[in-house]
Design a protein around this motif. Sequence first.
Motif, PDB file in Angstrom:
ATOM      1  N   LYS A 185       8.258  -5.194  -5.483  1.00 40.63           N
ATOM      2  CA  LYS A 185       7.016  -4.783  -6.131  1.00 40.63           C
ATOM      3  C   LYS A 185       7.052  -3.288  -6.415  1.00 40.63           C
ATOM      4  O   LYS A 185       7.600  -2.504  -5.647  1.00 40.63           O
ATOM      5  N   ARG A 186       6.421  -2.904  -7.522  1.00 44.83           N
ATOM      6  CA  ARG A 186       6.375  -1.499  -7.908  1.00 44.83           C
ATOM      7  C   ARG A 186       5.494  -0.691  -6.963  1.00 44.83           C
ATOM      8  O   ARG A 186       5.759   0.484  -6.693  1.00 44.83           O
ATOM      9  N   LEU A 187       4.416  -1.311  -6.460  1.00 42.74           N
ATOM     10  CA  LEU A 187       3.482  -0.634  -5.569  1.00 42.74           C
ATOM     11  C   LEU A 187       3.353  -1.420  -4.269  1.00 42.74           C
ATOM     12  O   LEU A 187       3.600  -2.628  -4.240  1.00 42.74           O
ATOM     13  N   PRO A 188       2.938  -0.739  -3.174  1.00 40.90           N
ATOM     14  CA  PRO A 188       2.755  -1.459  -1.906  1.00 40.90           C
ATOM     15  C   PRO A 188       1.621  -2.466  -1.949  1.00 40.90           C
ATOM     16  O   PRO A 188       1.611  -3.439  -1.212  1.00 40.90           O
ATOM     17  N   PHE A 189       0.621  -2.212  -2.796  1.00 36.42           N
ATOM     18  CA  PHE A 189      -0.473  -3.167  -2.932  1.00 36.42           C
ATOM     19  C   PHE A 189      -1.088  -2.994  -4.316  1.00 36.42           C
ATOM     20  O   PHE A 189      -0.960  -1.945  -4.947  1.00 36.42           O
ATOM     21  N   PHE A 190      -1.734  -4.053  -4.796  1.00 44.26           N
ATOM     22  CA  PHE A 190      -2.399  -4.016  -6.100  1.00 44.26           C
ATOM     23  C   PHE A 190      -3.876  -4.303  -5.886  1.00 44.26           C
ATOM     24  O   PHE A 190      -4.245  -5.396  -5.482  1.00 44.26           O
ATOM     25  N   VAL A 198      -9.794   0.181  -8.126  1.00 46.25           N
ATOM     26  CA  VAL A 198     -10.247   1.433  -7.525  1.00 46.25           C
ATOM     27  C   VAL A 198     -11.218   1.149  -6.389  1.00 46.25           C
ATOM     28  O   VAL A 198     -11.261   1.863  -5.384  1.00 46.25           O
ATOM     29  N   SER A 199     -11.986   0.084  -6.520  1.00 43.88           N
ATOM     30  CA  SER A 199     -12.980  -0.273  -5.502  1.00 43.88           C
ATOM     31  C   SER A 199     -12.372  -0.948  -4.283  1.00 43.88           C
ATOM     32  O   SER A 199     -13.065  -1.205  -3.309  1.00 43.88           O
ATOM     33  N   GLY A 200     -11.067  -1.275  -4.346  1.00 41.04           N
ATOM     34  CA  GLY A 200     -10.408  -1.893  -3.205  1.00 41.04           C
ATOM     35  C   GLY A 200     -10.311  -3.399  -3.272  1.00 41.04           C
ATOM     36  O   GLY A 200      -9.813  -4.021  -2.328  1.00 41.04           O
ATOM     37  N   SER A 201     -10.759  -4.004  -4.378  1.00 43.66           N
ATOM     38  CA  SER A 201     -10.666  -5.459  -4.508  1.00 43.66           C
ATOM     39  C   SER A 201      -9.236  -5.849  -4.883  1.00 43.66           C
ATOM     40  O   SER A 201      -8.624  -5.236  -5.757  1.00 43.66           O
ATOM     41  N   GLU A 202      -8.733  -6.892  -4.226  1.00 41.05           N
ATOM     42  CA  GLU A 202      -7.376  -7.344  -4.514  1.00 41.05           C
ATOM     43  C   GLU A 202      -7.287  -7.913  -5.924  1.00 41.05           C
ATOM     44  O   GLU A 202      -8.165  -8.654  -6.367  1.00 41.05           O
ATOM     45  N   ILE A 203      -6.214  -7.562  -6.628  1.00 42.32           N
ATOM     46  CA  ILE A 203      -5.996  -8.053  -7.983  1.00 42.32           C
ATOM     47  C   ILE A 203      -4.840  -9.052  -7.969  1.00 42.32           C
ATOM     48  O   ILE A 203      -3.739  -8.735  -7.509  1.00 42.32           O
ATOM     49  N   LYS A 204      -5.110 -10.235  -8.458  1.00 42.04           N
ATOM     50  CA  LYS A 204      -4.067 -11.261  -8.529  1.00 42.04           C
ATOM     51  C   LYS A 204      -3.055 -10.902  -9.620  1.00 42.04           C
ATOM     52  O   LYS A 204      -3.385 -10.197 -10.574  1.00 42.04           O
ATOM     53  N   PRO A 205      -1.823 -11.393  -9.501  1.00 38.35           N
ATOM     54  CA  PRO A 205      -0.821 -11.088 -10.535  1.00 38.35           C
ATOM     55  C   PRO A 205      -1.083 -11.786 -11.859  1.00 38.35           C
ATOM     56  O   PRO A 205      -0.610 -11.344 -12.899  1.00 38.35           O
ATOM     57  N   LEU A 206      -1.848 -12.882 -11.839  1.00 34.95           N
ATOM     58  CA  LEU A 206      -2.072 -13.651 -13.055  1.00 34.95           C
ATOM     59  C   LEU A 206      -3.395 -14.383 -12.946  1.00 34.95           C
ATOM     60  O   LEU A 206      -3.737 -14.900 -11.878  1.00 34.95           O
ATOM     61  N   TYR A 207      -4.134 -14.404 -14.069  1.00 39.70           N
ATOM     62  CA  TYR A 207      -5.399 -15.132 -14.111  1.00 39.70           C
ATOM     63  C   TYR A 207      -5.303 -16.248 -15.142  1.00 39.70           C
ATOM     64  O   TYR A 207      -4.722 -16.073 -16.218  1.00 39.70           O
ATOM     65  N   THR A 208      -5.872 -17.399 -14.799  1.00 43.96           N
ATOM     66  CA  THR A 208      -5.762 -18.600 -15.627  1.00 43.96           C
ATOM     67  C   THR A 208      -7.132 -19.287 -15.692  1.00 43.96           C
ATOM     68  O   THR A 208      -8.088 -18.839 -15.035  1.00 43.96           O
ATOM     69  N   PRO A 209      -7.246 -20.400 -16.415  1.00 47.86           N
ATOM     70  CA  PRO A 209      -8.533 -21.128 -16.450  1.00 47.86           C
ATOM     71  C   PRO A 209      -9.010 -21.544 -15.065  1.00 47.86           C
ATOM     72  O   PRO A 209     -10.218 -21.748 -14.857  1.00 47.86           O
ATOM     73  N   SER A 210      -8.100 -21.660 -14.104  1.00 41.03           N
ATOM     74  CA  SER A 210      -8.497 -22.050 -12.748  1.00 41.03           C
ATOM     75  C   SER A 210      -9.371 -20.987 -12.084  1.00 41.03           C
ATOM     76  O   SER A 210     -10.082 -21.267 -11.117  1.00 41.03           O
ATOM     77  N   ASP A 211      -9.317 -19.751 -12.595  1.00 39.48           N
ATOM     78  CA  ASP A 211     -10.090 -18.659 -12.008  1.00 39.48           C
ATOM     79  C   ASP A 211     -11.473 -18.524 -12.625  1.00 39.48           C
ATOM     80  O   ASP A 211     -12.262 -17.675 -12.202  1.00 39.48           O
ATOM     81  N   GLU A 245      -6.865   6.924   0.631  1.00 40.94           N
ATOM     82  CA  GLU A 245      -5.814   6.329  -0.202  1.00 40.94           C
ATOM     83  C   GLU A 245      -5.139   7.383  -1.071  1.00 40.94           C
ATOM     84  O   GLU A 245      -3.914   7.366  -1.260  1.00 40.94           O
ATOM     85  N   ILE A 246      -5.925   8.324  -1.602  1.00 38.66           N
ATOM     86  CA  ILE A 246      -5.354   9.386  -2.432  1.00 38.66           C
ATOM     87  C   ILE A 246      -4.520  10.333  -1.586  1.00 38.66           C
ATOM     88  O   ILE A 246      -3.370  10.654  -1.912  1.00 38.66           O
ATOM     89  N   GLU A 247      -5.065  10.766  -0.465  1.00 36.88           N
ATOM     90  CA  GLU A 247      -4.354  11.718   0.388  1.00 36.88           C
ATOM     91  C   GLU A 247      -3.117  11.093   1.012  1.00 36.88           C
ATOM     92  O   GLU A 247      -2.130  11.796   1.287  1.00 36.88           O
ATOM     93  N   GLY A 248      -3.153   9.771   1.223  1.00 39.41           N
ATOM     94  CA  GLY A 248      -1.997   9.082   1.791  1.00 39.41           C
ATOM     95  C   GLY A 248      -0.965   8.671   0.755  1.00 39.41           C
ATOM     96  O   GLY A 248       0.052   8.054   1.104  1.00 39.41           O
ATOM     97  N   GLY A 249      -1.234   8.985  -0.512  1.00 39.65           N
ATOM     98  CA  GLY A 249      -0.294   8.638  -1.567  1.00 39.65           C
ATOM     99  C   GLY A 249      -0.306   7.181  -1.968  1.00 39.65           C
ATOM    100  O   GLY A 249       0.579   6.738  -2.702  1.00 39.65           O
ATOM    101  N   LEU A 250      -1.280   6.417  -1.480  1.00 42.03           N
ATOM    102  CA  LEU A 250      -1.361   4.998  -1.841  1.00 42.03           C
ATOM    103  C   LEU A 250      -1.959   4.795  -3.226  1.00 42.03           C
ATOM    104  O   LEU A 250      -1.753   3.753  -3.835  1.00 42.03           O
ATOM    105  N   ARG A 251      -2.701   5.784  -3.694  1.00 42.57           N
ATOM    106  CA  ARG A 251      -3.284   5.708  -5.032  1.00 42.57           C
ATOM    107  C   ARG A 251      -2.949   6.995  -5.773  1.00 42.57           C
ATOM    108  O   ARG A 251      -3.185   8.091  -5.271  1.00 42.57           O
TER     109      ARG A 251
END
Length: 572
Positions: A44-49, A52-65, A469-475
């Motif tokens: 993965k390019r980043l440790p987490f996706f 900005v608000s901290g909500s997890e983002i799925k890699p793909l969204y479909t009609p099931s969502d 997150e900014i100071e820790g380099g996570l964002r």
Amino acid sequence: MSTTERRLRDRETLIAEIERRQKEIQRLDAELAAWEATCEGTPKRLPFFSSVSGSEIKPLYTPSDVSGSYVEELGVPGGFPFTRGPYATMYRTRLWTMRQFAGFGTAEETNQRYKYLLDNGQTGLSVAFDFPTLMGYDGDHPRSLGEVGVCGVAVSSLADMEALFDGIPLERVSVSMTINGPAIILFCFYVAAAERQGVSADMLRGTVQNDILKEYQAQHAWVFPPEPALRLILDMFEWCSANAPRYNPISISGYHIREAGATAGQELAFTLANGFDYVRRGIARGLDVDTFAPRLSFFFDVHNDFFEEVAKFRAARRIWARRLRDEFGARNPQSWRLRTHAQTAGVTLTAQQPENNIVRVAYQALAAVLGGTQSLHTNSMDETLALPTEKAVTIALRTQQILAYESGVPNTIDPLAGSYYIEALTNQLEAEAEEIFARIEEEGGVVSGIENGWFQREIANSAARQQAEIEGGLRTVVGVNEFVDGADEVEIETLRIDPGVERRQREKLARLRDERDGERAAAALEGLRAAAAGRENTVPHILECARAYCTLYEIRAAMEDVFGAYREPVFF
């Protein structure tokens, strides 16, 4: 064909369609499982996706969502539940109002900036007051020392308001005033200034912010304790409904809540909860909800997370429409329609590499328009350093004009609707807001939540997470914790306030007190104290004080004699 046969045929058709959709979903689920298997083990390019608000983002969204009825969840623009926009034709008929938040030095100096902006294509004015004015102090009050005209324009009396709008036709220009604690006083100065131009209150268009609940929660520019402050807001609702029906007596503001560190979901929920509280109080006052709700307006922040911001506007309209109709019994569709101003996020601007802010503001402005705002302010690149220069504010205004006239975005309404990601985010934010509404009720309501510090702690915790997150380099913040290439050392021209502003304001106030009718001013202030001590609407009395050239602090002090002053408890 008989009615029974027709119903049987329709039932069989429906069953066949349901079976087809179920098979399609099963096939989609199988394809997704196979796709996810191919992604396993991929770096993965980043440790987490996350947003900005901290909500997890799925890699793909479909009609099931995405679930729910199109008509019930989306509908059409201008129709319940207004997800796709508050008006039927949106920008195809009328572009959003382009405003730039402006004010510095004296009223005369700011008047020249307003004329410059209007000459350059701005379509509405937005007043930035200096800190003494925001707190209800005159320019010659001891607590105003060193602050007069520094972060906004100094307005201490009707005379200043007259100078501020000299030569600007108030019957044609929509004016927004960002003021809260003493909002009712500045509004009366504005009405009286319009009268001096020959413009009656029923011709005025614009908004006064006047949202005291978010001041206790986030911004802290208050004057009176909550209950008397809320009474003054209801006085405004009542008076404007009868006398200024085109004017918005409040702008229920999430902007400052978000700037203080709240997430998108918190901004959405806290803002709407405040709005619901104003509605409840208006009804309890004996006002018909449909007499004042159509003039309630909103003000949202537009942060960096592009899709989350678009979804936030859409969710806000849907929640407001449902609550006003189903909980508060509003019958007029105008009451269901959430109208909003938006401003790009000042908190995202950086002092390092300040020209990067032009890009940030452009994308945020695009999100606001795709979200369906009615009015927009774009921040200037230099606002982390000083009040904006003419060059910087012109670039910010041109950003809106390029978006309006060159991008093609206004050609169709709600162009991101139907995106699985956008619709899933809209539903997710709505669900998060409903959870927060329930939590607020557990706290005893909005005012109780303010008094026990719950809102303040929630905002502070979110702000701390984001900063960590900014100071820790996570964002990543470009030019701050990544891509730091020395360009941040480049200096840009900034606006400098004339140090003589405070002296001139003091002299102006001294002349005003010498030249006005002192007996009329004293009588007006005494009438206001009596009205405040009773149950009478205070607006006519404050208007009389304004016409008598009583000063801002004199009017504040007259009401403070009755209401007292607010002192925030210590929560941290």
